[in-house]
Design a protein around this motif. Sequence first.
Motif, PDB file in Angstrom:
ATOM      1  N   GLU A  71      47.441  44.032  44.688  1.00 48.17           N
ATOM      2  CA  GLU A  71      46.553  43.066  45.334  1.00 48.17           C
ATOM      3  C   GLU A  71      45.116  43.246  44.835  1.00 48.17           C
ATOM      4  OE1 GLU A  71      48.332  45.047  47.736  1.00 48.17           O
ATOM      5  OE2 GLU A  71      49.926  43.631  48.168  1.00 48.17           O
ATOM      6  N   ASN A  72      44.733  44.482  44.657  1.00 50.09           N
ATOM      7  CA  ASN A  72      43.392  44.768  44.161  1.00 50.09           C
ATOM      8  C   ASN A  72      43.210  44.223  42.747  1.00 50.09           C
ATOM      9  OD1 ASN A  72      40.803  45.755  44.156  1.00 50.09           O
ATOM     10  ND2 ASN A  72      41.408  47.829  43.567  1.00 50.09           N
ATOM     11  N   GLU A  73      44.194  44.393  41.899  1.00 54.55           N
ATOM     12  CA  GLU A  73      44.126  43.871  40.528  1.00 54.55           C
ATOM     13  C   GLU A  73      44.066  42.347  40.524  1.00 54.55           C
ATOM     14  OE1 GLU A  73      47.357  45.500  38.275  1.00 54.55           O
ATOM     15  OE2 GLU A  73      46.631  47.568  38.533  1.00 54.55           O
ATOM     16  N   ARG A  74      44.874  41.697  41.382  1.00 52.97           N
ATOM     17  CA  ARG A  74      44.843  40.236  41.471  1.00 52.97           C
ATOM     18  C   ARG A  74      43.495  39.747  41.966  1.00 52.97           C
ATOM     19  NH1 ARG A  74      50.574  39.847  43.859  1.00 52.97           N
ATOM     20  NH2 ARG A  74      49.426  40.234  45.752  1.00 52.97           N
ATOM     21  N   TYR A  75      42.953  40.462  42.946  1.00 50.80           N
ATOM     22  CA  TYR A  75      41.637  40.097  43.471  1.00 50.80           C
ATOM     23  C   TYR A  75      40.575  40.219  42.385  1.00 50.80           C
ATOM     24  CZ  TYR A  75      37.317  40.341  46.124  1.00 50.80           C
ATOM     25  OH  TYR A  75      36.052  40.123  46.579  1.00 50.80           O
ATOM     26  N   GLN A  76      40.574  41.318  41.657  1.00 49.01           N
ATOM     27  CA  GLN A  76      39.597  41.517  40.586  1.00 49.01           C
ATOM     28  C   GLN A  76      39.738  40.442  39.509  1.00 49.01           C
ATOM     29  OE1 GLN A  76      37.033  43.526  40.520  1.00 49.01           O
ATOM     30  NE2 GLN A  76      37.595  44.356  42.501  1.00 49.01           N
ATOM     31  N   LYS A  77      40.957  40.037  39.194  1.00 51.27           N
ATOM     32  CA  LYS A  77      41.181  38.988  38.200  1.00 51.27           C
ATOM     33  C   LYS A  77      40.609  37.661  38.686  1.00 51.27           C
ATOM     34  CE  LYS A  77      44.721  36.757  35.469  1.00 51.27           C
ATOM     35  NZ  LYS A  77      46.138  36.556  35.203  1.00 51.27           N
ATOM     36  N   LYS A  78      40.820  37.327  39.958  1.00 52.58           N
ATOM     37  CA  LYS A  78      40.272  36.086  40.516  1.00 52.58           C
ATOM     38  C   LYS A  78      38.752  36.110  40.532  1.00 52.58           C
ATOM     39  CE  LYS A  78      44.064  34.520  43.301  1.00 52.58           C
ATOM     40  NZ  LYS A  78      44.260  33.284  43.984  1.00 52.58           N
ATOM     41  N   VAL A  79      38.171  37.264  40.845  1.00 55.86           N
ATOM     42  CA  VAL A  79      36.717  37.393  40.831  1.00 55.86           C
ATOM     43  C   VAL A  79      36.184  37.141  39.423  1.00 55.86           C
ATOM     44  CG1 VAL A  79      34.815  39.057  41.051  1.00 55.86           C
ATOM     45  CG2 VAL A  79      36.551  38.900  42.839  1.00 55.86           C
ATOM     46  N   MET A  80      36.824  37.731  38.432  1.00 50.90           N
ATOM     47  CA  MET A  80      36.382  37.544  37.038  1.00 50.90           C
ATOM     48  C   MET A  80      36.513  36.079  36.597  1.00 50.90           C
ATOM     49  SD  MET A  80      35.182  40.389  36.023  1.00 50.90           S
ATOM     50  CE  MET A  80      35.021  40.096  34.289  1.00 50.90           C
ATOM     51  N   GLU A  81      37.568  35.427  37.030  1.00 51.56           N
ATOM     52  CA  GLU A  81      37.767  34.022  36.674  1.00 51.56           C
ATOM     53  C   GLU A  81      36.741  33.123  37.352  1.00 51.56           C
ATOM     54  OE1 GLU A  81      41.794  33.259  37.806  1.00 51.56           O
ATOM     55  OE2 GLU A  81      42.629  34.321  36.074  1.00 51.56           O
ATOM     56  N   ALA A  82      36.391  33.434  38.588  1.00 54.84           N
ATOM     57  CA  ALA A  82      35.464  32.598  39.354  1.00 54.84           C
ATOM     58  C   ALA A  82      34.002  32.869  39.017  1.00 54.84           C
ATOM     59  CB  ALA A  82      35.693  32.808  40.856  1.00 54.84           C
ATOM     60  N   SER A  83      33.711  34.039  38.472  1.00 53.08           N
ATOM     61  CA  SER A  83      32.318  34.400  38.169  1.00 53.08           C
ATOM     62  C   SER A  83      31.811  33.603  36.979  1.00 53.08           C
ATOM     63  CB  SER A  83      32.213  35.890  37.849  1.00 53.08           C
ATOM     64  OG  SER A  83      32.606  36.654  38.950  1.00 53.08           O
ATOM     65  N   PRO A  84      30.589  33.089  37.090  1.00 56.30           N
ATOM     66  CA  PRO A  84      30.033  32.355  35.950  1.00 56.30           C
ATOM     67  C   PRO A  84      29.727  33.311  34.797  1.00 56.30           C
ATOM     68  CG  PRO A  84      28.388  32.590  37.669  1.00 56.30           C
ATOM     69  CD  PRO A  84      29.676  33.142  38.211  1.00 56.30           C
TER      70      PRO A  84
END
Length: 151
Positions: free
Chosen positions: A5-18
């Motif tokens: 879950e932590n890895e998925r969260y970090q991936k979503k953060v990276m995708e959403a970050s400008p």
Amino acid sequence: MGQKENERYQKKVMEASPRSPVWKNCFFAFVVGGGICTIGQGLKQVFGWVGMDGEVASSFVSVILIFCSALFTGIGWYDDLARYAGAGTLVPITGFANAVVSPALEYKTEGMVTGVAAKMFIISGPVIVYGVLSAAFLGMIRLAFQLVMGG
């Protein structure tokens, strides 16, 4: 949270970050920081032309740059420049002056003692502490080398 879950969260953060325009930011930091230093060197040259000793001229330049930084922070210009230039405004002596004046202005409503005086070094205090500690540590290393090398 589990590892997945932590890895998925970090991936979503990276995708959403400008994405940051790194090269553009580096260019503006270089130009503005270099411009501040060029102004300082120009002032030193002018003071030298009017007959001022180099060491005294350097002191005057430092005082002028610190005063201008504090003044520009007080009227809100320095923050605008920092938004545009990023780290270019943080590195020279003007950035240190800004780091002292900004919290003092922000906390002035809390009074002179508990606001301005107590918060003035909240940003620059760690810089002073670690700068002094680093200088002392490197001085000891240099002394050790001198003693070992016999010089």
